[in-house]
Design a protein around this motif. Structure first.
Motif, PDB file in Angstrom:
ATOM      1  N   PHE A   1       0.879  -1.140   0.208  1.00 43.62           N
ATOM      2  CA  PHE A   1      -0.041  -0.039   0.137  1.00 43.62           C
ATOM      3  C   PHE A   1       0.738   1.280   0.057  1.00 43.62           C
ATOM      4  O   PHE A   1       0.703   2.438  -0.794  1.00 43.62           O
ATOM      5  CB  PHE A   1      -0.813  -0.104   1.455  1.00 43.62           C
ATOM      6  CG  PHE A   1      -1.822   1.195   1.266  1.00 43.62           C
ATOM      7  CD1 PHE A   1      -2.824   1.785   0.493  1.00 43.62           C
ATOM      8  CD2 PHE A   1      -1.390   2.076   2.348  1.00 43.62           C
ATOM      9  CE1 PHE A   1      -3.579   2.750   0.701  1.00 43.62           C
ATOM     10  CE2 PHE A   1      -2.409   3.362   2.491  1.00 43.62           C
ATOM     11  CZ  PHE A   1      -3.184   3.627   1.644  1.00 43.62           C
ATOM     12  N   ASN A   2       1.720   1.278   0.716  1.00 40.50           N
ATOM     13  CA  ASN A   2       2.977   2.248   1.010  1.00 40.50           C
ATOM     14  C   ASN A   2       3.521   2.642  -0.344  1.00 40.50           C
ATOM     15  O   ASN A   2       3.811   3.762  -0.961  1.00 40.50           O
ATOM     16  CB  ASN A   2       3.912   2.294   2.042  1.00 40.50           C
ATOM     17  CG  ASN A   2       3.200   2.337   3.436  1.00 40.50           C
ATOM     18  OD1 ASN A   2       2.029   3.276   3.383  1.00 40.50           O
ATOM     19  ND2 ASN A   2       3.894   2.099   4.302  1.00 40.50           N
ATOM     20  N   LEU A   3       3.736   1.618  -1.207  1.00 45.86           N
ATOM     21  CA  LEU A   3       4.358   1.553  -2.446  1.00 45.86           C
ATOM     22  C   LEU A   3       3.690   2.228  -3.436  1.00 45.86           C
ATOM     23  O   LEU A   3       4.061   2.840  -4.156  1.00 45.86           O
ATOM     24  CB  LEU A   3       5.038   0.083  -2.830  1.00 45.86           C
ATOM     25  CG  LEU A   3       5.657   0.127  -4.161  1.00 45.86           C
ATOM     26  CD1 LEU A   3       7.065   0.839  -4.324  1.00 45.86           C
ATOM     27  CD2 LEU A   3       6.140  -1.496  -4.515  1.00 45.86           C
ATOM     28  N   TRP A   4       2.420   1.565  -3.239  1.00 40.15           N
ATOM     29  CA  TRP A   4       1.304   2.331  -4.343  1.00 40.15           C
ATOM     30  C   TRP A   4       1.122   3.635  -4.260  1.00 40.15           C
ATOM     31  O   TRP A   4       1.014   4.614  -5.124  1.00 40.15           O
ATOM     32  CB  TRP A   4       0.008   1.223  -4.046  1.00 40.15           C
ATOM     33  CG  TRP A   4      -1.149   2.028  -4.898  1.00 40.15           C
ATOM     34  CD1 TRP A   4      -1.364   1.988  -6.334  1.00 40.15           C
ATOM     35  CD2 TRP A   4      -2.032   2.954  -4.468  1.00 40.15           C
ATOM     36  NE1 TRP A   4      -2.339   2.782  -6.726  1.00 40.15           N
ATOM     37  CE2 TRP A   4      -2.991   3.161  -5.445  1.00 40.15           C
ATOM     38  CE3 TRP A   4      -2.315   3.250  -3.065  1.00 40.15           C
ATOM     39  CZ2 TRP A   4      -4.029   4.059  -5.376  1.00 40.15           C
ATOM     40  CZ3 TRP A   4      -3.502   4.195  -2.927  1.00 40.15           C
ATOM     41  CH2 TRP A   4      -4.378   4.252  -4.065  1.00 40.15           C
ATOM     42  N   LEU A   5       1.183   4.149  -2.620  1.00 40.24           N
ATOM     43  CA  LEU A   5       0.787   5.473  -2.520  1.00 40.24           C
ATOM     44  C   LEU A   5       2.107   6.348  -2.986  1.00 40.24           C
ATOM     45  O   LEU A   5       1.932   7.506  -3.365  1.00 40.24           O
ATOM     46  CB  LEU A   5       0.754   5.785  -1.076  1.00 40.24           C
ATOM     47  CG  LEU A   5      -0.622   5.573  -0.326  1.00 40.24           C
ATOM     48  CD1 LEU A   5      -0.390   5.859   1.170  1.00 40.24           C
ATOM     49  CD2 LEU A   5      -1.347   6.493  -1.159  1.00 40.24           C
ATOM     50  N   LEU A   6       3.225   5.757  -2.939  1.00 43.31           N
ATOM     51  CA  LEU A   6       4.712   6.585  -3.388  1.00 43.31           C
ATOM     52  C   LEU A   6       4.474   6.682  -4.863  1.00 43.31           C
ATOM     53  O   LEU A   6       5.063   7.618  -5.512  1.00 43.31           O
ATOM     54  CB  LEU A   6       5.740   5.826  -2.902  1.00 43.31           C
ATOM     55  CG  LEU A   6       6.955   6.495  -3.109  1.00 43.31           C
ATOM     56  CD1 LEU A   6       7.226   7.804  -2.703  1.00 43.31           C
ATOM     57  CD2 LEU A   6       8.308   5.540  -2.785  1.00 43.31           C
TER      58      LEU A   6
ATOM     59  N   ILE B   1       4.486   9.958  -6.796  1.00 46.99           N
ATOM     60  CA  ILE B   1       5.544  10.475  -7.774  1.00 46.99           C
ATOM     61  C   ILE B   1       5.094  10.564  -9.168  1.00 46.99           C
ATOM     62  O   ILE B   1       5.500  11.638 -10.072  1.00 46.99           O
ATOM     63  CB  ILE B   1       6.593   9.248  -7.804  1.00 46.99           C
ATOM     64  CG1 ILE B   1       7.409   9.307  -6.569  1.00 46.99           C
ATOM     65  CG2 ILE B   1       7.535   9.254  -9.011  1.00 46.99           C
ATOM     66  CD1 ILE B   1       8.535   8.112  -6.349  1.00 46.99           C
ATOM     67  N   ASP B   2       3.972   9.781  -9.530  1.00 47.09           N
ATOM     68  CA  ASP B   2       3.132  10.227 -10.843  1.00 47.09           C
ATOM     69  C   ASP B   2       2.543  11.678 -10.904  1.00 47.09           C
ATOM     70  O   ASP B   2       2.632  12.606 -11.843  1.00 47.09           O
ATOM     71  CB  ASP B   2       2.178   9.221 -11.208  1.00 47.09           C
ATOM     72  CG  ASP B   2       1.678   9.262 -12.600  1.00 47.09           C
ATOM     73  OD1 ASP B   2       2.590   9.603 -13.617  1.00 47.09           O
ATOM     74  OD2 ASP B   2       0.472   8.708 -12.595  1.00 47.09           O
ATOM     75  N   GLN B   3       2.075  11.960  -9.721  1.00 46.72           N
ATOM     76  CA  GLN B   3       1.423  13.423  -9.407  1.00 46.72           C
ATOM     77  C   GLN B   3       2.483  14.433  -9.602  1.00 46.72           C
ATOM     78  O   GLN B   3       2.499  15.411 -10.231  1.00 46.72           O
ATOM     79  CB  GLN B   3       0.925  13.440  -8.431  1.00 46.72           C
ATOM     80  CG  GLN B   3      -0.535  12.901  -8.212  1.00 46.72           C
ATOM     81  CD  GLN B   3      -1.200  13.135  -6.954  1.00 46.72           C
ATOM     82  OE1 GLN B   3      -0.784  13.463  -5.968  1.00 46.72           O
ATOM     83  NE2 GLN B   3      -2.474  12.403  -6.843  1.00 46.72           N
TER      84      GLN B   3
ATOM     85  N   LEU C   1       5.450  14.309  -1.078  1.00 45.69           N
ATOM     86  CA  LEU C   1       5.335  13.004  -1.388  1.00 45.69           C
ATOM     87  C   LEU C   1       4.464  12.144  -0.743  1.00 45.69           C
ATOM     88  O   LEU C   1       4.368  10.935  -0.897  1.00 45.69           O
ATOM     89  CB  LEU C   1       6.400  12.519  -2.040  1.00 45.69           C
ATOM     90  CG  LEU C   1       7.285  13.312  -3.241  1.00 45.69           C
ATOM     91  CD1 LEU C   1       8.694  12.544  -3.552  1.00 45.69           C
ATOM     92  CD2 LEU C   1       6.459  13.152  -4.520  1.00 45.69           C
ATOM     93  N   GLY C   2       3.820  12.783   0.356  1.00 45.80           N
ATOM     94  CA  GLY C   2       2.882  11.895   1.119  1.00 45.80           C
ATOM     95  C   GLY C   2       3.636  11.019   2.236  1.00 45.80           C
ATOM     96  O   GLY C   2       3.447   9.976   2.555  1.00 45.80           O
TER      97      GLY C   2
ATOM     98  N   SER D   1       1.317   9.922   5.310  1.00 43.45           N
ATOM     99  CA  SER D   1       0.280   9.137   5.177  1.00 43.45           C
ATOM    100  C   SER D   1       1.133   7.772   5.169  1.00 43.45           C
ATOM    101  O   SER D   1       0.456   6.569   5.807  1.00 43.45           O
ATOM    102  CB  SER D   1      -0.287   9.311   3.896  1.00 43.45           C
ATOM    103  OG  SER D   1       0.505   9.301   2.828  1.00 43.45           O
ATOM    104  N   ARG D   2       2.139   7.801   4.518  1.00 43.46           N
ATOM    105  CA  ARG D   2       3.047   6.306   4.586  1.00 43.46           C
ATOM    106  C   ARG D   2       3.148   6.120   6.066  1.00 43.46           C
ATOM    107  O   ARG D   2       3.512   4.779   6.626  1.00 43.46           O
ATOM    108  CB  ARG D   2       4.061   6.470   3.778  1.00 43.46           C
ATOM    109  CG  ARG D   2       3.679   6.559   2.427  1.00 43.46           C
ATOM    110  CD  ARG D   2       4.852   5.998   1.240  1.00 43.46           C
ATOM    111  NE  ARG D   2       5.912   6.857   1.539  1.00 43.46           N
ATOM    112  CZ  ARG D   2       6.379   8.003   0.933  1.00 43.46           C
ATOM    113  NH1 ARG D   2       5.521   8.668   0.222  1.00 43.46           N
ATOM    114  NH2 ARG D   2       7.558   8.837   1.412  1.00 43.46           N
ATOM    115  N   MET D   3       3.774   7.004   6.618  1.00 43.05           N
ATOM    116  CA  MET D   3       4.307   6.747   8.101  1.00 43.05           C
ATOM    117  C   MET D   3       3.149   6.343   8.920  1.00 43.05           C
ATOM    118  O   MET D   3       3.394   5.601  10.058  1.00 43.05           O
ATOM    119  CB  MET D   3       4.897   8.088   8.673  1.00 43.05           C
ATOM    120  CG  MET D   3       6.345   8.283   8.138  1.00 43.05           C
ATOM    121  SD  MET D   3       7.180   9.539   8.854  1.00 43.05           S
ATOM    122  CE  MET D   3       7.687   9.094  10.310  1.00 43.05           C
TER     123      MET D   3
END
Length: 124
Positions: A47-52, A56-58, A72-73, A76-78
């Motif tokens: 999930f964290n990889l998907w968020l990253l 990065i795409d944004q 870069l969020g 939320s990952r933490m």
């Protein structure tokens, strides 16, 4: 960006294979709390990889337009990682806390292994 998305697709596939092995380990061994911790940690790692990847795409789209992006969020990952550790600490009889932490690091290990493999394939 196409190469980046291809890399994410490959890494996601590797993580799903690992999750399948963890589910089999949870179902067929007596180390259920360890495998449940690995499943939880690895799922949140994915999930964290998907968020990253999404951030990065944004970021790439904003940079093409010449704009600025706040972050870069990281928070939320933490927060997801803290949630997993708190859950493991609340229910240590069901979820092994150390294996949750190892599972949270799985995406980074998969990224490093994938990068090394791609380096060797590109040299051939």
């Amino acid at each position: 960006m196409l190469q980046f998305k291809t890399m994410f697709t490959r890494e996601r596939k590797y993580i799903f294979y690992l999750l399948a092995v963890y589910v089999l380990g949870w179902g067929f061994t007596s180390y259920q709390s360890i495998f449940l911790g690995l499943i939880l940690g690895t799922s949140l790692s994915l999930f964290n990889l998907w968020l990253l990847v999404k951030k990065i795409d944004q970021f790439g789209n904003v940079m093409e337009k010449g704009g600025k992006m706040r972050s870069l969020g990281m928070m939320s990952r933490m927060a997801a990682a803290i949630f997993a550790v708190m859950l493991a600490m609340e229910y240590p009889e069901y979820i092994h806390p150390i294996s949750v932490v190892i599972g949270l690091m799985t995406a980074y290990i998969v990224i490093m292994i994938d990068s090394i493999l791609q380096l060797f394939h590109s040299q051939k």
